[in-house]
Design an enzyme around this catalytic site. Structure first.
Site, short mmCIF file in Angstrom:
data_model
loop_
_atom_site.label_atom_id
_atom_site.label_comp_id
_atom_site.label_asym_id
_atom_site.label_seq_id
_atom_site.Cartn_x
_atom_site.Cartn_y
_atom_site.Cartn_z
N ARG A 166 -18.61 -47.88 36.78
CA ARG A 166 -19.60 -48.73 36.68
C ARG A 166 -19.74 -49.70 35.38
NH1 ARG A 166 -25.68 -46.66 37.49
NH2 ARG A 166 -25.32 -45.79 35.56
N LYS A 207 -25.16 -53.03 34.18
CA LYS A 207 -26.17 -52.47 32.91
C LYS A 207 -25.85 -53.09 31.93
CE LYS A 207 -27.63 -47.75 32.61
NZ LYS A 207 -28.87 -48.00 32.86
N GLU A 216 -36.62 -53.08 41.79
CA GLU A 216 -36.59 -51.68 40.96
C GLU A 216 -37.58 -51.80 39.83
OE1 GLU A 216 -33.00 -50.78 38.54
OE2 GLU A 216 -32.24 -52.99 39.23
C1 COI Z 1 -30.57 -44.22 32.65
O1 COI Z 1 -31.65 -43.84 33.68
O2 COI Z 1 -29.76 -43.28 32.26
C2 COI Z 1 -30.93 -45.33 32.24
O3 COI Z 1 -30.08 -45.92 31.52
C3 COI Z 1 -32.30 -45.95 32.27
C4 COI Z 1 -32.71 -46.15 30.87
C5 COI Z 1 -33.73 -47.34 30.90
C6 COI Z 1 -33.31 -45.11 30.12
#
Ligand code: COI
Length: 350
Positions: A96, A194, A230
């Site tokens: 990813r 991401k 989401e």
């Molecule tokens: C995760 O769930 O690992 C994330 O990267 C979300 C983050 C906003 C804490």
């Protein structure tokens, strides 16, 4: 300044009870890992540095600082009850990260390099991996455009680094609100990457949600302002009256690894019908008997109330549902090797 991490140097003692009441927060611990990319060398070999007091030196012109050329990952190391340390689907995080890098015109580490980094950080900080009932060890791999640039273009240099922190629960509340006039991502934008900027776009809606007494914002799509996307840092699921598990289809949402694991567990362990499709907010309000959110940090937490256009709508009977509980239990048992891992998701590292 960064100091190379020397595993033979005695480490400062851990404060007694460091693992009691862990929260989801940043902590400097023993070691983190960093590698540099230049056009001439590609990725140089990475290595561990001391995490305590570490500062990255960046040019004021670094691309990440104002063009937002930054991407990241999140994955957890867990201690099993037999004392092993395991990672959950780390190669999927590596892939990813590569997809996110491609979207932002960045170089990505190979899967092998990613694995080398996350394993090195986990092993060097093994004393910070909590017992299973106390929490987990959250790894944060990051790639940033560190080189200076003025016009809009990819950075001339990049850093890939990985740090880790012992953590407790993330979020945990069960009431969400659809934000007024705020979207997280647009079709063909960066929503599926991401990318740091996606999270920046969530900060104000999330802040308002919290001020109003909700745990987070639940975003709708940017084209029709109708279909659920989401939360700020977690994927959304609903269970409808006919028993179908539904989650928004991929496109402008994060392709969550927990999301994919939950779909797989629902289908292959419980034999439920689980579909990825457009999910209108009205359908959730009128037809859902359960709802929940998932993520590496959040794991899987129920949603009992959705606020839409100023009205609080209870989901089902307004209580956490049994199916969400079943899914969370199965997921967590697989993650600490207490249930068969049918898909080769769990990687032992120590
Ligand atoms: C995760 O769930 O690992 C994330 O990267 C979300 C983050 C906003 C804490």
């Amino acid at each position: 300044m960064l100091k190379p991490f020397d595993p033979t140097t005695p480490l400062p003692p851990q404060e007694p009870g460091w693992d009691n009441h862990l929260t989801f927060s940043y902590k400097e611990i023993d070691a983190f890992w960093l590698a540099r990319w230049t056009p001439e060398t590609g990725w140089e070999p990475g290595r561990l540095y001391e995490h305590r007091g570490a500062k990255l030196e960046l040019s004021p012109g670094a691309a990440v600082l104002y063009y937002g050329e930054g991407i990241f990952e999140g994955l957890k190391a867990r201690r099993t009850r037999t004392g092993k340390i395991v990672l959950f689907r780390p190669q999927d995080n590596a892939r990813r990260l590569q997809a996110s890098a491609a979207r932002l015109a960045m170089p990505a580490p190979s899967v092998d390099m990613f694995m080398e980094a996350v394993i090195a950080v986990t092993r060097a900080n093994a004393r910070w991996v909590p017992a299973p009932e106390k929490g987990s060890f959250y790894l944060r791999p990051v790639v940033i455009g560190s080189g200076p640039i003025l016009g809009v273009a990819p950075a001339p240099e990049f850093l890939f680094y990985v740090f880790g922190c012992p953590v407790g629960p993330y979020m945990g509340g069960d009431r969400v609100i659809v934000p007024y006039a705020a979207h997280r991502a647009a079709p063909y934008g960066t929503g599926a990457a991401k990318a740091a900027g996606n999270y920046a776009a969530c900060l104000r809606p999330q802040k308002i949600a919290k001020e109003l007494g909700y745990v987070d914002a639940l975003y709708l799509d940017a084209r029709e302002d109708r279909y659920i996307e989401e939360l700020s840092g977690a994927n959304f699921f609903a269970i409808l009256k006919d028993g179908t598990l539904v989650t928004p289809a991929l496109g402008s949402i994060l392709p969550g690894i927990t999301r994919d694991s939950v779909l797989t567990i629902a289908r292959e362990i419980f034999g439920w019908i689980a579909v990825e499709r457009k999910l209108a907010i009205e359908e959730v309000i009128n037809d859902a008997v359960e709802a929940f959110y998932t993520g590496t940090a959040a794991v899987l937490s129920p949603i009992t109330v959705v606020n839409y256009r100023g009205v609080d709508y209870p989901i089902g009977d307004g209580q956490p549902g049994p199916r969400a509980r079943m899914l969370r239990q199965a997921l967590e048992e697989i993650q600490i090797q207490e249930r068969p891992d049918l898909w080769g998701w769990v990687v032992e590292v120590a």
